[in-house]
Design a protein around this motif. Sequence first.
Motif, PDB file in Angstrom:
ATOM      1  N   THR A 139      -5.200 -37.628  36.049  1.00  0.00           N
ATOM      2  CA  THR A 139      -6.419 -37.157  35.374  1.00  0.00           C
ATOM      3  C   THR A 139      -7.591 -38.073  35.676  1.00  0.00           C
ATOM      4  O   THR A 139      -8.708 -37.610  35.943  1.00  0.00           O
ATOM      5  CB  THR A 139      -6.202 -37.092  33.846  1.00  0.00           C
ATOM      6  OG1 THR A 139      -5.006 -36.364  33.577  1.00  0.00           O
ATOM      7  CG2 THR A 139      -7.360 -36.402  33.161  1.00  0.00           C
ATOM      8  N   GLY A 140      -7.342 -39.384  35.668  1.00  0.00           N
ATOM      9  CA  GLY A 140      -8.402 -40.340  35.979  1.00  0.00           C
ATOM     10  C   GLY A 140      -8.913 -40.173  37.395  1.00  0.00           C
ATOM     11  O   GLY A 140     -10.124 -40.240  37.651  1.00  0.00           O
TER      12      GLY A 140
ATOM     13  N   ALA B 161      -8.843 -37.388  39.177  1.00  0.00           N
ATOM     14  CA  ALA B 161      -9.622 -36.143  39.213  1.00  0.00           C
ATOM     15  C   ALA B 161     -11.018 -36.360  38.623  1.00  0.00           C
ATOM     16  O   ALA B 161     -12.016 -35.852  39.155  1.00  0.00           O
ATOM     17  CB  ALA B 161      -8.887 -35.043  38.448  1.00  0.00           C
ATOM     18  N   LEU B 162     -11.102 -37.131  37.535  1.00  0.00           N
ATOM     19  CA  LEU B 162     -12.400 -37.422  36.917  1.00  0.00           C
ATOM     20  C   LEU B 162     -13.313 -38.180  37.875  1.00  0.00           C
ATOM     21  O   LEU B 162     -14.508 -37.887  37.971  1.00  0.00           O
ATOM     22  CB  LEU B 162     -12.195 -38.237  35.635  1.00  0.00           C
ATOM     23  CG  LEU B 162     -11.721 -37.472  34.401  1.00  0.00           C
ATOM     24  CD1 LEU B 162     -11.312 -38.436  33.294  1.00  0.00           C
ATOM     25  CD2 LEU B 162     -12.806 -36.538  33.901  1.00  0.00           C
ATOM     26  N   ILE B 163     -12.745 -39.146  38.603  1.00  0.00           N
ATOM     27  CA  ILE B 163     -13.546 -39.916  39.566  1.00  0.00           C
ATOM     28  C   ILE B 163     -14.110 -39.004  40.643  1.00  0.00           C
ATOM     29  O   ILE B 163     -15.299 -39.076  40.990  1.00  0.00           O
ATOM     30  CB  ILE B 163     -12.689 -41.041  40.189  1.00  0.00           C
ATOM     31  CG1 ILE B 163     -12.356 -42.097  39.135  1.00  0.00           C
ATOM     32  CG2 ILE B 163     -13.412 -41.672  41.380  1.00  0.00           C
ATOM     33  CD1 ILE B 163     -11.347 -43.133  39.603  1.00  0.00           C
ATOM     34  N   PHE B 164     -13.273 -38.124  41.180  1.00  0.00           N
ATOM     35  CA  PHE B 164     -13.720 -37.214  42.238  1.00  0.00           C
ATOM     36  C   PHE B 164     -14.820 -36.280  41.740  1.00  0.00           C
ATOM     37  O   PHE B 164     -15.804 -36.033  42.441  1.00  0.00           O
ATOM     38  CB  PHE B 164     -12.529 -36.402  42.765  1.00  0.00           C
ATOM     39  CG  PHE B 164     -11.778 -37.064  43.877  1.00  0.00           C
ATOM     40  CD1 PHE B 164     -11.823 -36.567  45.164  1.00  0.00           C
ATOM     41  CD2 PHE B 164     -11.010 -38.194  43.636  1.00  0.00           C
ATOM     42  CE1 PHE B 164     -11.127 -37.174  46.197  1.00  0.00           C
ATOM     43  CE2 PHE B 164     -10.312 -38.818  44.656  1.00  0.00           C
ATOM     44  CZ  PHE B 164     -10.372 -38.307  45.942  1.00  0.00           C
TER      45      PHE B 164
ATOM     46  N   LEU C  42      -8.556 -29.761  32.082  1.00  0.00           N
ATOM     47  CA  LEU C  42      -7.510 -30.713  32.470  1.00  0.00           C
ATOM     48  C   LEU C  42      -7.310 -31.773  31.387  1.00  0.00           C
ATOM     49  O   LEU C  42      -6.177 -32.148  31.081  1.00  0.00           O
ATOM     50  CB  LEU C  42      -7.881 -31.367  33.798  1.00  0.00           C
ATOM     51  CG  LEU C  42      -6.841 -32.322  34.388  1.00  0.00           C
ATOM     52  CD1 LEU C  42      -5.619 -31.549  34.868  1.00  0.00           C
ATOM     53  CD2 LEU C  42      -7.431 -33.137  35.533  1.00  0.00           C
ATOM     54  N   CYS C  43      -8.397 -32.243  30.811  1.00  0.00           N
ATOM     55  CA  CYS C  43      -8.298 -33.227  29.722  1.00  0.00           C
ATOM     56  C   CYS C  43      -7.612 -32.601  28.508  1.00  0.00           C
ATOM     57  O   CYS C  43      -6.817 -33.267  27.813  1.00  0.00           O
ATOM     58  CB  CYS C  43      -9.680 -33.746  29.346  1.00  0.00           C
ATOM     59  SG  CYS C  43     -10.468 -34.752  30.633  1.00  0.00           S
TER      60      CYS C  43
ATOM     61  N   GLU D  27      -0.378 -30.687  39.908  1.00  0.00           N
ATOM     62  CA  GLU D  27      -0.963 -29.623  40.732  1.00  0.00           C
ATOM     63  C   GLU D  27      -2.447 -29.440  40.427  1.00  0.00           C
ATOM     64  O   GLU D  27      -3.278 -29.382  41.344  1.00  0.00           O
ATOM     65  CB  GLU D  27      -0.218 -28.306  40.492  1.00  0.00           C
ATOM     66  CG  GLU D  27      -0.785 -27.141  41.279  1.00  0.00           C
ATOM     67  CD  GLU D  27      -0.228 -25.804  40.854  1.00  0.00           C
ATOM     68  OE1 GLU D  27      -0.596 -24.788  41.457  1.00  0.00           O
ATOM     69  OE2 GLU D  27       0.582 -25.761  39.897  1.00  0.00           O
ATOM     70  N   MET D  28      -2.801 -29.373  39.142  1.00  0.00           N
ATOM     71  CA  MET D  28      -4.200 -29.162  38.771  1.00  0.00           C
ATOM     72  C   MET D  28      -5.063 -30.356  39.159  1.00  0.00           C
ATOM     73  O   MET D  28      -6.196 -30.188  39.633  1.00  0.00           O
ATOM     74  CB  MET D  28      -4.300 -28.893  37.264  1.00  0.00           C
ATOM     75  CG  MET D  28      -3.755 -27.544  36.843  1.00  0.00           C
ATOM     76  SD  MET D  28      -4.053 -27.164  35.088  1.00  0.00           S
ATOM     77  CE  MET D  28      -3.030 -28.404  34.296  1.00  0.00           C
ATOM     78  N   SER D  29      -4.547 -31.570  38.974  1.00  0.00           N
ATOM     79  CA  SER D  29      -5.320 -32.770  39.307  1.00  0.00           C
ATOM     80  C   SER D  29      -5.596 -32.851  40.799  1.00  0.00           C
ATOM     81  O   SER D  29      -6.731 -33.122  41.226  1.00  0.00           O
ATOM     82  CB  SER D  29      -4.567 -34.024  38.851  1.00  0.00           C
ATOM     83  OG  SER D  29      -4.344 -34.006  37.460  1.00  0.00           O
TER      84      SER D  29
END
Length: 254
Positions: free
Chosen positions: A2-3, A5-8, A37-38, A231-233
């Motif tokens: 998750t982290g 994905a957040l950075i991207f 996602l969160c 998968e989602m991340s």
Amino acid sequence: MTGLALIFVVLRVISRFWIMRNPGMDDVLLILSTVVLCGFLASLAVSVHNHAGYPSVTLDAGNIEALSKTALLVEILYYFNICFIKCSILLTYLRFAVTRIFRRLCKGTIYFHVFLCIGSVVAVFSQTDPLSKMWTAAGDLNDYRINLAVLFYVTAGINIATDFWILVLPIKALSQIRRPRGEKIVLFCVFGAGLFASVASIVRLRSIAIYVNAEDHLRNSLSLLLWCMIEMSVAICCASVTGMRPIWLWIIRQ
């Protein structure tokens, strides 16, 4: 995950909103998918708190009810998030679509995913009658009005097929762009990053098989939830890459 994905997504938002000053609906959908996602991560934490992965015989009625309600929520969040991510990618394609056929194919694929998401969510809410039976008969898929194994397999199969369809869709349009060969290779690599998400979808299919064939579904639910998360991340990261070029150029100039 998750982290990451957040950075991207943050890097993409900086590129589109601040450097280019040209945000679009594709960026908005990626932001929404990150919020979802969160929410999925929070649901996963609730599942772990209620002993997801433990044998169902060791759980009390409160744990089973909480796990079943959370399972309903994560199914809905998953279908919405996959729809947001894929529609975001397709809307990005429309930014450089120059032919009518390519535009129609992109829009048709967007409509398909919207209807698939709606149909999947309706199926989730229709799995038991009344819906409360889902947590009073938790752990026994035979009590469900809809065959969940078929639903999971069909939606997973369609998602994998559309992953590869979205990967090959822009090949002709990208090959017609008049840029140096080196830049074209980089473009193909950037838009081909979705292959990683496709691999994650295929691995998740195996976790579905383990889940639906297990005698104790609550005990085998955690690996399925984890692979949905992965998968989602990965998909969010891959979708974000296509809009991050401006920030790399800005960093190089600085």
